[in-house]
Design an enzyme around this catalytic site. Structure first.
Site, PDB file in Angstrom:
ATOM      1  N   ASN A 176       0.593   9.336   1.905  1.00 25.42           N
ATOM      2  CA  ASN A 176       1.664   8.596   2.580  1.00 25.42           C
ATOM      3  C   ASN A 176       2.961   8.828   1.809  1.00 25.42           C
ATOM      4  OD1 ASN A 176       3.373   6.767   3.759  1.00 25.42           O
ATOM      5  ND2 ASN A 176       2.224   4.940   3.135  1.00 25.42           N
ATOM      6  N   HIS A 183       0.668  -0.985   7.342  1.00 28.19           N
ATOM      7  CA  HIS A 183       0.904  -0.838   5.899  1.00 28.19           C
ATOM      8  C   HIS A 183       1.580  -2.103   5.370  1.00 28.19           C
ATOM      9  CE1 HIS A 183       2.367   0.567   2.066  1.00 28.19           C
ATOM     10  NE2 HIS A 183       1.446   1.517   2.147  1.00 28.19           N
ATOM     11  N   GLU A 193       3.930  -2.538   3.418  1.00 32.32           N
ATOM     12  CA  GLU A 193       5.403  -2.510   3.418  1.00 32.32           C
ATOM     13  C   GLU A 193       5.941  -2.839   4.807  1.00 32.32           C
ATOM     14  OE1 GLU A 193       5.549   1.354   1.623  1.00 32.32           O
ATOM     15  OE2 GLU A 193       4.701   0.440  -0.194  1.00 32.32           O
ATOM     16  N   SER A 205      -2.014   2.861  -6.377  1.00 31.69           N
ATOM     17  CA  SER A 205      -1.968   3.510  -7.694  1.00 31.69           C
ATOM     18  C   SER A 205      -3.171   4.416  -7.946  1.00 31.69           C
ATOM     19  CB  SER A 205      -1.827   2.464  -8.805  1.00 31.69           C
ATOM     20  OG  SER A 205      -0.601   1.766  -8.661  1.00 31.69           O
ATOM     21  N   LYS A 247       5.878   7.885   2.529  1.00 34.60           N
ATOM     22  CA  LYS A 247       6.848   6.770   2.658  1.00 34.60           C
ATOM     23  C   LYS A 247       8.245   7.354   2.926  1.00 34.60           C
ATOM     24  CE  LYS A 247       3.755   3.975  -0.082  1.00 34.60           C
ATOM     25  NZ  LYS A 247       3.552   2.882  -1.007  1.00 34.60           N
ATOM     26  N   GLY A 294       2.045   0.978  -5.935  1.00 38.04           N
ATOM     27  CA  GLY A 294       3.240   1.368  -6.668  1.00 38.04           C
ATOM     28  C   GLY A 294       3.418   0.652  -7.995  1.00 38.04           C
ATOM     29  N   GLU A 309      -5.811  -1.582   0.913  1.00 39.11           N
ATOM     30  CA  GLU A 309      -4.746  -1.410  -0.063  1.00 39.11           C
ATOM     31  C   GLU A 309      -4.356  -2.773  -0.635  1.00 39.11           C
ATOM     32  OE1 GLU A 309      -2.508   2.567   0.672  1.00 39.11           O
ATOM     33  OE2 GLU A 309      -1.451   0.973   1.684  1.00 39.11           O
TER      34      GLU A 309
END
Ligand code: 13P
Length: 251
Positions: free
Chosen positions: A9, A96, A98, A214, A11, A174, A168
């Site tokens: 991904n 996702h 985000e 991560s 992003k 991240g 996730e």
């Protein structure tokens, strides 16, 4: 049997030229030494998809990172599932964290997006996962269960077949803090159990459940070694062709 999959991904990273270069590098590294055991997907930004689809030889799948919840019309700035399909992608990442947290996408919106994806013969990569506070409150299983129940499990067994799920944990995205192999396996087994309850053990056994958060070349092997971890959804490390292909070879 289910497939091992590693998906990158990207992003909101890489200009068009940089993205083309990265896709080309990944393709070259894989061609020189084809992975035996895993499917590979990349999820570049929307505007890269058509160009990159024209460059790849078909061994690497392409995903969009999002799609509109409506089929077409006056929705400025949105990109429909039909457009994504026509540009050459085969998958769409839906839900996702985000999108959930920065853009307010809740389970009812995500359910509509899943419908759009299926209607356009695309495969959803449906993301679920808890925030740190929810894990600390021991609410993580419930959170994931609700995310699956409310936005994914409305699908019929036929529609669900082929869907990819990505766990996730938000606290791992991240941050450099990866879920331990035990934490990943525990949640993946739980998710597979929920799929079995809803769709039966055969469909559950054939569903690929990816881990994201991560995941790097140095920890991918211990995560992927777990029986219910069928690969990864990779953020930062997918922006470097060497790192991404090292993760693909971690099975
Ligand atoms: P990182 O690998 O950068 O933690 O991101 C994971 C992710 O969000 C993939 O969708």
């Amino acid at each position: 049997m289910r497939k091992n999959i590693v998906a990158g991904n990207w992003k909101m990273n890489k200009t068009l030229d940089e993205g083309i270069a990265l896709a080309g590098e990944i393709q070259k590294l894989l061609k020189n030494n084809p992975p035996e055991d895993s499917g590979v997907i990349i999820a570049p930004p929307f505007i890269h998809i058509a160009k990159i689809a024209g460059l790849l030889d078909g061994n690497i799948g392409i995903a969009a990172q999002n799609c509109a919840s409506e089929p077409a019309g006056a929705y400025t700035g949105e990109v429909s599932a039909a457009m994504i399909r026509s540009a050459g992608a085969g998958y769409v990442i839906i839900g996702h964290s985000e999108r959930r947290h920065y853009y307010g996408e809740d389970n009812p919106i995500l359910k509509k997006k899943i419908e759009m994806v299926l209607e356009n013969n695309l495969i959803p990569i449906y993301c679920c996962g808890e925030i740190l506070e929810e894990r600390n409150n021991k609410d993580h299983f419930n959170v994931v269960k609700n995310q699956l129940n409310d936005a994914l499990f409305f699908l019929s067994p036929e529609e669900f077949t082929g869907v990819i799920v990505a766990y996730e944990p938000v606290w791992a995205i991240g941050t450099g803090v990866t879920a331990t192999p035990e934490q990943a396996q525990e949640m993946h087994a739980y998710i597979r159990g929920l799929i079995a309850d809803r769709y039966g053990s055969e469909i559950a056994g054939n569903t690929s459940i990816l881990y994201g958060g991560s995941c790097k070349p140095d920890n991918a092997a211990e995560l992927f070694a777990n029986p219910d971890v069928d690969g990864g959804l990779i953020g930062g490390a997918s922006l470097n062709a060497e790192d991404f292909t090292a993760i693909i070879r971690a099975f």
